[in-house]
Design a protein around this motif. Structure first.
Motif, PDB file in Angstrom:
ATOM      1  N   SER A  35     -27.356  13.099  30.095  1.00 51.66           N
ATOM      2  CA  SER A  35     -27.321  11.623  30.463  1.00 51.66           C
ATOM      3  C   SER A  35     -27.370  11.113  28.670  1.00 51.66           C
ATOM      4  N   SER A  36     -25.956  10.462  28.645  1.00 52.94           N
ATOM      5  CA  SER A  36     -25.973   9.791  27.166  1.00 52.94           C
ATOM      6  C   SER A  36     -27.439   8.847  26.558  1.00 52.94           C
ATOM      7  N   SER A  37     -28.090   8.099  27.490  1.00 54.93           N
ATOM      8  CA  SER A  37     -29.098   7.261  27.243  1.00 54.93           C
ATOM      9  C   SER A  37     -30.245   8.203  26.650  1.00 54.93           C
TER      10      SER A  37
ATOM     11  N   GLY B 152     -15.554  10.195  27.207  1.00 52.30           N
ATOM     12  CA  GLY B 152     -15.409  11.877  28.044  1.00 52.30           C
ATOM     13  C   GLY B 152     -15.540  10.960  29.790  1.00 52.30           C
ATOM     14  N   THR B 153     -16.133  10.082  30.060  1.00 57.93           N
ATOM     15  CA  THR B 153     -16.357   9.281  31.492  1.00 57.93           C
ATOM     16  C   THR B 153     -14.820   8.500  32.016  1.00 57.93           C
ATOM     17  N   ALA B 154     -14.577   7.983  30.526  1.00 57.43           N
ATOM     18  CA  ALA B 154     -13.347   7.161  30.702  1.00 57.43           C
ATOM     19  C   ALA B 154     -12.427   8.493  31.024  1.00 57.43           C
TER      20      ALA B 154
ATOM     21  N   GLN C 203     -24.427  11.631  36.016  1.00 57.62           N
ATOM     22  CA  GLN C 203     -23.461  11.889  37.005  1.00 57.62           C
ATOM     23  C   GLN C 203     -22.957  10.455  37.469  1.00 57.62           C
ATOM     24  N   ALA C 204     -23.405   9.373  36.981  1.00 58.88           N
ATOM     25  CA  ALA C 204     -23.275   7.875  36.942  1.00 58.88           C
ATOM     26  C   ALA C 204     -21.921   7.601  36.966  1.00 58.88           C
ATOM     27  N   GLY C 205     -20.739   8.450  36.491  1.00 59.94           N
ATOM     28  CA  GLY C 205     -18.978   8.218  36.083  1.00 59.94           C
ATOM     29  C   GLY C 205     -18.402   8.779  38.020  1.00 59.94           C
ATOM     30  N   LEU C 206     -19.367   8.890  38.219  1.00 56.76           N
ATOM     31  CA  LEU C 206     -19.148   9.491  39.614  1.00 56.76           C
ATOM     32  C   LEU C 206     -18.727   8.370  41.051  1.00 56.76           C
TER      33      LEU C 206
ATOM     34  N   LEU D 223     -19.018  19.209  34.663  1.00 57.31           N
ATOM     35  CA  LEU D 223     -18.010  18.166  34.147  1.00 57.31           C
ATOM     36  C   LEU D 223     -18.770  17.320  33.515  1.00 57.31           C
ATOM     37  N   ASP D 224     -19.339  16.865  33.828  1.00 61.58           N
ATOM     38  CA  ASP D 224     -20.756  15.807  33.511  1.00 61.58           C
ATOM     39  C   ASP D 224     -21.463  15.807  32.175  1.00 61.58           C
ATOM     40  N   ARG D 225     -22.077  17.617  31.639  1.00 61.64           N
ATOM     41  CA  ARG D 225     -22.340  17.496  31.075  1.00 61.64           C
ATOM     42  C   ARG D 225     -20.971  17.549  30.022  1.00 61.64           C
ATOM     43  N   PHE D 226     -19.910  18.379  29.641  1.00 54.05           N
ATOM     44  CA  PHE D 226     -19.276  17.882  28.690  1.00 54.05           C
ATOM     45  C   PHE D 226     -18.823  16.326  28.527  1.00 54.05           C
ATOM     46  N   ARG D 227     -18.625  15.781  29.493  1.00 51.80           N
ATOM     47  CA  ARG D 227     -17.858  14.614  29.707  1.00 51.80           C
ATOM     48  C   ARG D 227     -19.278  13.452  29.008  1.00 51.80           C
ATOM     49  N   THR D 228     -20.160  14.153  28.945  1.00 52.65           N
ATOM     50  CA  THR D 228     -21.825  13.537  28.330  1.00 52.65           C
ATOM     51  C   THR D 228     -21.646  13.418  26.293  1.00 52.65           C
TER      52      THR D 228
ATOM     53  N   ILE E  94     -19.121  14.109  24.728  1.00 51.97           N
ATOM     54  CA  ILE E  94     -17.829  14.092  24.213  1.00 51.97           C
ATOM     55  C   ILE E  94     -18.210  12.092  23.974  1.00 51.97           C
ATOM     56  N   ASN E  95     -19.211  12.010  25.066  1.00 49.60           N
ATOM     57  CA  ASN E  95     -19.613  10.160  25.232  1.00 49.60           C
ATOM     58  C   ASN E  95     -20.722  10.162  24.217  1.00 49.60           C
ATOM     59  N   VAL E  96     -21.596  11.083  23.936  1.00 55.86           N
ATOM     60  CA  VAL E  96     -21.670  10.573  22.176  1.00 55.86           C
ATOM     61  C   VAL E  96     -21.394  11.112  21.162  1.00 55.86           C
TER      62      VAL E  96
END
Ligand code: ASP
Length: 548
Positions: A358-360, A395-397, A439-442, A469-474, A476-478
């Motif tokens: 969670s990036s938040s 990451g999500t994009a 998993q908000a991207g989903l 994947l959610d963990r890794f993309r988060t 990269i988001n951060v």
């Protein structure tokens, strides 16, 4: 002579003390990173070991194992609301409108450019690797019924609606969404469960309280989805950001009249950051338990993983290239400093993102790393990070673009240039609209799927590996937010310097007792508050680490 000796001794002692203090600080700073990495490794090890325990752990036992991790999630999530509101208001009110406008514009350009770059990278990799053509039969992989119908326009309108919440208190725990309510076409009555497709009986409620079937006919409800506005649990971060940005700018313009409120938010922000420091020292324990519990509870993925292997690897390769090549290169080209040293400074935030997905929730840690370890100007951090954690998700994009192309390839859809352009635009929008929660991207991926005319229920194809994947993309988001703060800081150094010089000169021209003096003192306070970063190099960061 004695005096000189004494002075020398004092100086030597002082030097020794400052050296030992420096060594202590460096050890302490790195100790936390060491502990966090250790907690990741221990979590994976403990989880793997517990998977072999016979009989297997029950969900209650896994809950006990995760308990310290849940506490960490609660602590971090708890800090989000006070931190977003206070840091945006405090940061923006300390900038003049021109400076905040320029900083904001730079941040937005950075967010859009890097998000689009991530999407394009995802598309190039998917088209080259063709993960969807190498997988198995889609119907073998589908998990759950994935039966959701979402309209793209409704989703966009939801995002805009969230920017303008109708209730200041409610925005802290609820957001408005358009739900698709399933109605029974034959009777016009609402079907209780939106996903129910079972045969139901049309009935009439008699005045005497009894229920009789209408002619005894059983009617299969025809799926008719009608949009209905509902309030859903969750923080309306978008609304909070918009409100705080406006209030911050207005308070800054109000001069002395706005000062009491600015002081209040400054104080909330500072005290919340102190709380963040405490939470960070607890985080290794929480992270270890979160990871261990996740490793224990995952299903045996064997075959599904095999079928999704190319998809998984394509996303991972894209994330790696974006996080460790594109972003560092951009940072190096603009800032001319070692991007990997900068990256090391935000390692705590990266590990927290991997554990929390969670990036938040990671936002407080990111802010603390950037201010304390990388020495980024706190005015920039307070402005750029809360906004970035909400809308900047590279990451999500990237993942959304790869996932949609993967689904298209698997289903054998034609991938013409029109579809690819639509994917680029909608994946960027979907990433902006995704909340910084697991998993908000989903959820927002349905925007992309429906825009290109793919069945939205096909998100179920990629469910099996999404948690990972959610963990890794988060992460990269951060990382994208962190590099963004460094770049915006560098590009805005002249405005920040001017603001500081102006504050200093205004303060020295103060006429005591006049209204101006109060206003100037407010600026002076701001200046004193941010003095900590001046006196380092031009940009004020990295070198600052030695001072702390
Ligand atoms: N979990 C991601 C985040 O918090 C959002 C997503 O891609 O699902 O940044």
């Amino acid at each position: 002579m004695d005096n000189i000796n004494m002075d020398n001794t004092k100086e030597t002692n002082g030097n020794r003390k400052s050296i030992s203090e420096k060594v202590r600080t460096i050890l302490l700073n790195n100790l936390l990173i060491f502990l966090l990495i250790l907690s990741l490794i221990l979590g994976i090890g403990l989880g793997t070991a517990l998977r072999t325990v016979q009989p297997p752990l029950k969900s209650r036992d896994i809950g006990y194992l995760r308990f310290p991790g849940d506490l960490l999630m609660n602590m971090l999530s708890f800090l989000i609301v006070p931190l977003i509101i206070s840091s945006l208001i405090s940061g923006l009110s300390s900038l003049d409108t021109r400076a905040s406008g320029k900083i904001g514009l730079r941040a937005i350009i950075y967010y859009l450019t890097t998000t689009l770059a991530a999407v394009i990278l995802g598309i190039v990799l998917s088209v080259t690797i063709q993960p969807g053509s190498r997988g198995g039969d889609p119907d073998d992989i589908i998990q759950g019924d994935g039966d959701r119908v979402v309209n793209t326009v409704d989703t966009f309108l939801d995002l805009i609606r969230q920017c303008f919440p109708d209730n200041i208190v409610e925005m802290c725990f609820k957001k408005t969404l358009t739900e698709q309510v399933l109605k029974n076409d034959t009777t016009g009555k609402t079907v209780d469960d939106v996903n129910t497709t079972t045969v139901s009986m049309v009935t009439t409620n008699n005045p005497d309280g009894t229920v009789t079937p209408d002619n005894g006919i059983m009617v299969e409800p025809v799926k008719v989805y009608e949009p209905m506005l509902v309030k859903q649990d969750g923080i309306n971060v978008l609304g909070m950001v918009v409100f705080s940005v406006f209030l911050g700018v207005i308070l800054g313009k109000m001069g002395p009249r706005g000062k009491p409120l600015i002081d209040l938010f400054d104080c909330i922000c500072e005290s919340t950051m102190i709380l963040v420091k405490l939470v960070i020292w607890y985080s290794p324990i929480g992270i270890m338990c979160l990871i261990a519990a996740k490793v224990v509870e995952i299903d045996d993925l064997g075959k599904t993983f095999e079928q999704l292997a190319f998809y998984f690897l394509t996303v991972m390769l894209g994330l790696f290239l974006h996080g460790f090549l594109t972003l560092p290169l951009l940072y190096f080209v603009i800032v001319r400093k070692n991007p990997f040293l900068y990256l090391y400074g935000v390692l705590e935030a990266i590990v927290t993102a991997l554990a929390t997905a969670s990036s938040s929730a990671t936002m407080p840690v990111t802010m603390r790393c950037l201010e304390d370890r990388n020495g980024v100007d706190s005015r920039v951090v307070k402005f750029v990070i809360p906004v970035g954690a909400t809308i900047n998700m590279d990451g999500t994009a990237l993942y959304e673009a790869v996932a949609v192309l993967f689904i298209g390839q698997m289903r054998g859809f034609d991938m013409d240039i029109g579809r690819i352009i639509t994917i680029s635009v909608t994946a960027t929008a979907a990433a902006i609209g995704a909340a910084g929660v697991p998993q908000a991207g989903l959820v927002t991926m349905v925007i992309v799927l429906s825009a290109v005319g793919f069945p939205t229920e096909d998100v179920a194809l990629i469910l099996a590996v999404d948690w990972l994947l959610d963990r890794f993309r988060t992460a990269i988001n951060v990382l994208g937010d962190a590099f963004g703060a460094g770049i915006v800081h560098h590009l805005s150094r002249d405005e920040l310097q001017k603001l500081d010089n102006y504050s200093k000169s205004e303060a020295s021209n103060t006429v005591p007792g006049s209204t101006r003096s109060t206003e100037n003192n407010a600026l002076l306070n701001d200046n004193t508050r941010y003095k900590n970063y001046s006196g380092t190099d031009n940009d004020g960061y990295i070198e600052k680490e030695e001072e702390t």
